[in-house]
Scaffold this motif. Structure first.
Motif, PDB file in Angstrom:
ATOM      1  N   LEU B  53       0.820  -1.219   0.000  1.00 28.41           N
ATOM      2  CA  LEU B  53       0.000   0.000   0.000  1.00 28.41           C
ATOM      3  C   LEU B  53       0.851   1.265   0.000  1.00 28.41           C
ATOM      4  CD1 LEU B  53      -2.977  -0.543   2.487  1.00 28.41           C
ATOM      5  CD2 LEU B  53      -3.073  -0.374   0.007  1.00 28.41           C
ATOM      6  N   VAL B  55       2.549   2.486   2.419  1.00 25.76           N
ATOM      7  CA  VAL B  55       2.349   3.230   3.668  1.00 25.76           C
ATOM      8  C   VAL B  55       3.703   3.772   4.121  1.00 25.76           C
ATOM      9  CG1 VAL B  55       1.767   3.014   6.117  1.00 25.76           C
ATOM     10  CG2 VAL B  55       0.360   1.864   4.393  1.00 25.76           C
ATOM     11  N   ILE B 105      -2.264   6.603  10.554  1.00 27.92           N
ATOM     12  CA  ILE B 105      -3.000   5.337  10.520  1.00 27.92           C
ATOM     13  C   ILE B 105      -2.779   4.664  11.871  1.00 27.92           C
ATOM     14  CG2 ILE B 105      -3.066   3.033   9.455  1.00 27.92           C
ATOM     15  CD1 ILE B 105      -1.841   4.482   6.925  1.00 27.92           C
ATOM     16  N   LYS B 201      -5.119  -4.803   3.951  1.00 25.88           N
ATOM     17  CA  LYS B 201      -5.009  -3.641   3.071  1.00 25.88           C
ATOM     18  C   LYS B 201      -6.351  -2.894   2.995  1.00 25.88           C
ATOM     19  CE  LYS B 201      -2.796  -4.407  -0.933  1.00 25.88           C
ATOM     20  NZ  LYS B 201      -2.343  -5.267  -2.079  1.00 25.88           N
ATOM     21  N   ARG B 205      -7.221   1.043   4.333  1.00 26.50           N
ATOM     22  CA  ARG B 205      -7.816   2.093   3.514  1.00 26.50           C
ATOM     23  C   ARG B 205      -9.203   2.513   4.000  1.00 26.50           C
ATOM     24  NH1 ARG B 205      -4.413   3.889  -0.666  1.00 26.50           N
ATOM     25  NH2 ARG B 205      -6.100   5.402  -0.748  1.00 26.50           N
ATOM     26  N   HIS B 206      -9.764   1.761   4.893  1.00 28.63           N
ATOM     27  CA  HIS B 206     -11.095   2.061   5.424  1.00 28.63           C
ATOM     28  C   HIS B 206     -11.000   3.206   6.428  1.00 28.63           C
ATOM     29  CE1 HIS B 206     -15.255   1.082   6.407  1.00 28.63           C
ATOM     30  NE2 HIS B 206     -14.937   1.180   7.686  1.00 28.63           N
ATOM     31  N   ARG B 207     -11.845   4.222   6.315  1.00 24.52           N
ATOM     32  CA  ARG B 207     -11.752   5.379   7.223  1.00 24.52           C
ATOM     33  C   ARG B 207     -12.768   5.264   8.358  1.00 24.52           C
ATOM     34  NH1 ARG B 207      -7.020   6.191   6.284  1.00 24.52           N
ATOM     35  NH2 ARG B 207      -7.212   7.867   7.760  1.00 24.52           N
ATOM     36  N   VAL B 246      -7.464  -5.481  -3.238  1.00 25.05           N
ATOM     37  CA  VAL B 246      -7.629  -4.057  -2.987  1.00 25.05           C
ATOM     38  C   VAL B 246      -6.869  -3.292  -4.041  1.00 25.05           C
ATOM     39  CG1 VAL B 246      -7.282  -2.189  -1.338  1.00 25.05           C
ATOM     40  CG2 VAL B 246      -7.819  -4.481  -0.528  1.00 25.05           C
ATOM     41  N   ILE B 248      -5.798   0.508  -5.537  1.00 24.18           N
ATOM     42  CA  ILE B 248      -5.665   1.898  -5.135  1.00 24.18           C
ATOM     43  C   ILE B 248      -5.404   2.723  -6.385  1.00 24.18           C
ATOM     44  CG2 ILE B 248      -4.396   3.455  -3.602  1.00 24.18           C
ATOM     45  CD1 ILE B 248      -5.725   1.084  -2.213  1.00 24.18           C
ATOM     46  N   GLN B 267     -14.465   2.376  -1.540  1.00 20.24           N
ATOM     47  CA  GLN B 267     -14.463   2.980  -0.214  1.00 20.24           C
ATOM     48  C   GLN B 267     -14.366   4.490  -0.330  1.00 20.24           C
ATOM     49  OE1 GLN B 267     -13.406   0.545   3.237  1.00 20.24           O
ATOM     50  NE2 GLN B 267     -11.462   0.325   2.142  1.00 20.24           N
ATOM     51  N   ASP B 269     -12.216   6.597   0.461  1.00 18.35           N
ATOM     52  CA  ASP B 269     -10.962   7.201   0.008  1.00 18.35           C
ATOM     53  C   ASP B 269     -10.660   6.859  -1.450  1.00 18.35           C
ATOM     54  OD1 ASP B 269     -10.368   4.543   0.171  1.00 18.35           O
ATOM     55  OD2 ASP B 269      -8.421   4.832   1.129  1.00 18.35           O
ATOM     56  N   SER B 271     -10.339   3.872  -2.742  1.00 16.85           N
ATOM     57  CA  SER B 271      -9.802   2.530  -2.947  1.00 16.85           C
ATOM     58  C   SER B 271     -10.940   1.578  -3.323  1.00 16.85           C
ATOM     59  CB  SER B 271      -9.083   2.038  -1.690  1.00 16.85           C
ATOM     60  OG  SER B 271     -10.004   1.964  -0.629  1.00 16.85           O
TER      61      SER B 271
END
Lengths: 613, 351
Positions: B53, B55, B105, B201, B205-207, B246, B248, B267, B269, B271
């Motif tokens: 991802l 990150v 995160i 992942k 990405r889930h808020r 997933v 992006i 999602q 964001d 993703s």
């Protein structure tokens, strides 16, 4: 019958009410009206663990001389609660006054003949004027206030003015309140002998002082101290700290462009979560606090230990009260000193701050956030119910706009890029305080793993004995540093040189000031030291060393402050005489004078005995 | 060989991600857990998810409680701040950290003792508040660090290594998470990295409150016949409802829904969660269906894995609290301190 008490601007009046009857607002109007006349008052709520039905009292001391401690004794009782009638009557000093609702007649045997009895058919007047039962109840309090204004010569215009401020923009509420006030006053002037021996006379003794509850002042101090995260769990008498913080933040902490909040307040599921949230936020670089009371501290202690060892800033407001369960807990005490000073498992000690009034609640609340950040440790603000939940006259708040938050030793991205040697638990300056980094600072440097005890100077895992000892010794050095940063004690020298001293702290302050004056008039000279923080500054040990006998006045059973003085200052216990008041009511000057003078007598200072009697 | 430090040198041909980091840059120190521990596989899946991802390691904070699982954050993401807190209290510390800085995160790592017993309340409350986090429970049904006592997720009737039978009902963490309002709920198996890494992942990405229950056999105390959390038992009873990819960096797309085969969920964001469905009757967008299905499968002795529920438009705690965009820990005097004039005004209102 003894001569009725005659006093101007110097008396105690107590309102006996039923909880939930709407008396609180009328009571506050009474106290504030007298303040507006330039005469100091100190009101105290005495309330049960109950929302509706149980007895509640509001005791107001009127004192032109400015004595704000509880005096003891009652000059006038406003007996509005049949449930506590007998007890309330008993409390009135001989020669005192009783004001009661005479709508229902009582047998002569239920009265006393050594007091002045003033009956007024309040219920009848209300029932005649109002049909709605809630209105009858609420306006009864205002009618009563109107009558008192006539009996005690409280300026009705001041009360009307206050009502006007209270109901600004709510004309529908304003007018009937002023009307009820006038109705009560008119009745009293026509039917009762006005004024009585207790009277209020305009003076100029209030000055610039303000009138506020300690809990609200603590919350305002947190706003000015830069707190952004508050997590709490409802617990009397501390809840109103978080509630006041919410109120202050709504007004003072909204982002103007977006209407969004520059703060986060969470009512957590319990005190464990409250302190956990505070520690998480503190670890991540936000200023965070919780407000609680003794039982909450008990629940938080595991976390407090972690914060001590992991060196995470946190501010914990402890509004102290009586012990566990319900009942006594709505009364005041100073009984959590030991549980806070040494809270948690392992070797721990924590800075404590002892404010004397709302003004110091504000100052020390703001200071606590600087101390917590500077020392990277939990800091306790030790107030109590007496300061916290009663409005108290105090010096106005001041703030210096040049003041900056002391965020302590925080290593920045620039410092890390410049090659600074970052050891999370490395004592670089000899003051025991290491640098910390906030999460998210630098892509490759300055990250560390936070643990309780098991780590070396660079935060690497280590179970080695010497490494542990090294860390614990540094924590002691840090505590020494704290000694130089916390507020110094306040010394008040007696008029004459003396070998007797007294140490006190927190809400005992107003009673002590008055007691010292009384002792002085009796020829008893005592130097006084008001301790404002733990760890104790050197001045505290020096004060003890400079006196043969030092009284330690505190509001708990076990002489907790004295114990700490003996241990932390290596003071000779024989020289520290405990003066203990712990029945749940605030300590009085009368009590302190009695205890100290009796004990001075024991110490074989013959001439004083006569003076004290 | 846990006493040996991991070599820092990388092979020059190791692939790098868009930030220029190799997978090794997402590792931590060498694990001190038992050889074969399921938790190490989960750590590896976390490393893989973060690497893939892109990150930035310092933009993630890892928090844990106490226990074997809670020790693992030392073994991954060595360039991230970590906090090994108090037993069962990771959720509150994470909540506070999240309040202080909404830009990072937050990865909470916990175990079944930590989250289903001592910390059950904090688990539930952090989820119901909608804290934006990835909450992973490394679930082995046993207390490893104190040597083999049952935990609250041990199934009724399962046998401990010492031969004791557990008579208490088991707590099903995913059911509780669904009930408490988690907006991303998954279950997986530590032995199935192909399924687990994409689930992590998606959670990153889930808020909102993302919860993953990972069954993770304890080789020392819960991998024997009679255990319902052993490698063999889980492999035999694993009933995957879907597999996840997933993606992006694509613009938002409308949901393509090919019954029985593929479903894409976009999602908040941007993703895209691409779900390859294994069961036709399963809709991961419906909480009630998810809860029913879990109960039905459990009655049949099946352990359902996969993405069980996702709300692509979650509302998190910061939204509830209406906090400013700027992280609270970056606000200064100008934003926070009202100043002298306002204080004097306040003074005059208190007379």
């Amino acid at each position: 019958m003894p001569q009725p008490i005659q006093r101007i601007n110097d008396f105690v009046i107590k309102f006996a009410n039923v909880n939930g009857s709407g008396s609180a607002s009328a009571n506050t109007l009474f106290a504030k009206a007298i303040l507006r006349m330039g005469v100091p008052v100190s009101p105290r709520n005495i309330f049960p663990s109950n929302i509706q039905g149980l007895p509640t009292w509001y005791e107001v001391r009127v004192s032109e001389q400015g004595y704000l401690g509880r005096r003891g004794g009652i000059d006038m009782m406003v007996a509005m609660n049949p449930q506590t009638w007998d007890q309330d009557l008993k409390e009135i000093d001989p020669g005192g006054y009783l004001f009661y609702d005479s709508a229902k007649s009582l047998p002569r045997s239920r009265f006393r003949d050594d007091i002045t009895v003033i009956g007024m058919p309040l219920t009848e007047i209300c029932n005649d004027s109002y049909t709605d039962s809630r209105q009858r109840q609420l306006f009864k309090n205002i009618i009563c206030l109107g009558a008192l204004s006539a009996l005690l010569e409280v300026d009705p215009n001041e009360i009307a003015q206050l009502i006007g401020e209270q109901y600004k923009g709510k004309e529908t509420l304003l007018k009937p309140n002023v009307h009820a006030l006038q109705m009560g006053r008119d009745y009293a002037l026509a039917q009762l002998k006005c004024p009585i021996g207790l009277r209020v006379q305009r003076a100029d003794r209030v000055g610039e002082r303000i009138f506020i509850e300690g809990n609200s002042a603590v919350a305002l101090g947190a706003v000015y101290g830069g707190a952004t995260v508050c997590a709490w769990y409802p617990l009397t008498p501390s809840s109103s700290v978080a509630e006041a913080f919410t109120r202050h933040c709504k007004r003072l902490r909204t982002e103007p462009e977006t209407g969004r909040n520059r703060y986060a307040i969470v009512q957590a599921e319990d005190e464990l979560a409250s302190i956990g949230i505070v520690i998480g936020a503190g670890w991540n670089g936000a200023r965070a606090f919780t407000a609680t009371s003794g039982p909450g501290i008990s629940l938080m202690t595991e976390f407090i230990g972690l914060a001590y060892f992991a060196e995470v800033p946190a501010v914990i407001v402890n509004v102290q009260r009586g012990g566990p369960s319900t009942g006594m807990p709505t009364r005041t005490q100073q009984s959590d000193l030991l549980s806070c000073a040494y809270a948690s498992h392992g070797d721990t000690k924590h800075p404590l701050l002892f404010p004397e009034d709302p003004r110091e609640c504000f100052d020390m609340s703001a200071l606590a956030f600087d101390l917590a950040d500077r020392l990277q440790t939990p800091v306790f603000l030790m107030t109590d119910l007496d300061i916290g939940m009663n409005e108290r006259l105090c010096d106005p708040f001041v703030w210096d706009d040049c003041r900056r938050m002391d965020r302590g030793k925080v290593m920045t991205r620039e410092m890390l890029d410049a090659g600074a040697d970052f050891g999370r638990y490395l004592d670089v300056d000899g003051d025991g305080i290491p640098f910390r980094t906030y999460p998210g600072t630098h892509p490759t440097r300055g990250a560390y793993f936070t643990r309780g005890t098991t780590k070396d100077r660079y935060a690497r895992y280590s179970e080695e004995g010497p490494v542990y000892v090294d860390n614990m010794q540094r924590l002691l050095r840090k505590f020494e540093t704290a000694r130089g940063l916390v507020p110094k004690p306040v010394l008040r020298k007696a008029a004459q040189a003396t070998r007797h001293g007294v140490i006190y702290f927190g809400s005992t302050s107003p009673a002590m000031s008055e007691a010292l004056e009384l002792l002085e008039t009796q020829g008893l000279h005592v130097d006084a030291l008001r301790v404002r923080a733990f760890p104790f500054c050197d001045e505290v040990s020096e004060f003890i060393a400079a006196h043969d006998q030092v009284f330690v006045v505190e509001q708990n059973r076990d002489a907790q402050m004295r114990m700490m003085l003996v241990n932390e200052c290596a003071a000779d216990p024989a020289r520290l005489s405990p003066v203990l008041h712990y029945d749940g009511t605030p300590v009085t000057a009368r009590f302190i004078v009695r205890e100290i003078s009796a004990n001075l007598g024991m110490f074989n200072i013959a001439p004083l005995r006569k003076l004290v009697s | 060989m846990t006493y040996l430090a991991k070599p820092k040198l990388h092979h020059p041909s190791l692939p790098v991600n868009r930030l220029g980091y190799t997978r090794r840059d997402y590792e931590g120190t060498v694990s001190t857990l038992c050889a074969g521990c399921g938790h190490d596989s989960i750590s590896a899946a976390i490393v893989q998810a973060c690497f893939e991802l892109d990150v930035a390691p310092h933009r993630l904070a890892k928090l844990s409680g106490i226990g074997c699982s809670s020790k693992t954050p030392t073994y991954f993401l060595g360039n991230s701040h970590g906090f090994n807190s108090v037993h069962g209290r990771m959720p509150s510390v994470l909540t506070g950290a999240n309040l202080a800085n909404r830009d990072l995160i937050y990865l909470g790592v916990s175990g079944d003792g930590d989250s289903a017993s001592i910390g059950f309340g904090q688990f539930a409350h952090s989820v119901r508040r909608g804290v934006d986090m990835v909450y992973i429970v490394e679930n082995n049904g046993v207390y490893g660090l104190t040597k083999g006592q049952f935990s609250a997720t041990a199934d009724r009737g399962s046998k401990s290594k010492r031969g004791v039978t557990n008579m208490d009902a088991a707590i099903d963490m995913v059911s509780i998470a669904l009930q408490m309002g988690a907006t991303y709920v998954a279950r997986s198996f530590s032995g199935d990295k192909a399924q687990l890494a994409p689930l992590i992942k998606g959670a990153i990405r889930h808020r909102g409150a993302a919860f993953i229950d990972v069954i993770s056999p304890c080789v020392a105390f819960n991998n024997h016949p009679g255990s319902t959390k052993s490698y063999d038992y889980v492999r035999e009873h694993n009933e995957a409802v879907n597999f996840l990819d997933v993606m992006i960096g694509r613009g938002p797309i409308t949901t393509e829904y090919a019954p029985g085969e593929l479903r894409e969920v976009v999602q908040h964001d941007g993703s895209v969660l691409r779900l390859r469905k294994l069961r036709e009757d399963y809709d991961p967008g419906n909480r009630i269906i998810a809860m029913n299905m879990l109960q039905e499968r459990a009655a049949k002795g099946e352990i359902v894995t996969g993405l069980l529920y996702v709300d692509p438009q979650p509302v998190d705690l910061h939204a509830h609290l209406n906090t400013v965009e700027t992280p609270l820990n970056q606000l200064g005097e100008r934003e926070l301190i009202p100043g002298r004039e306002i204080l004097e005004h306040l003074n005059s209102s208190l007379r």
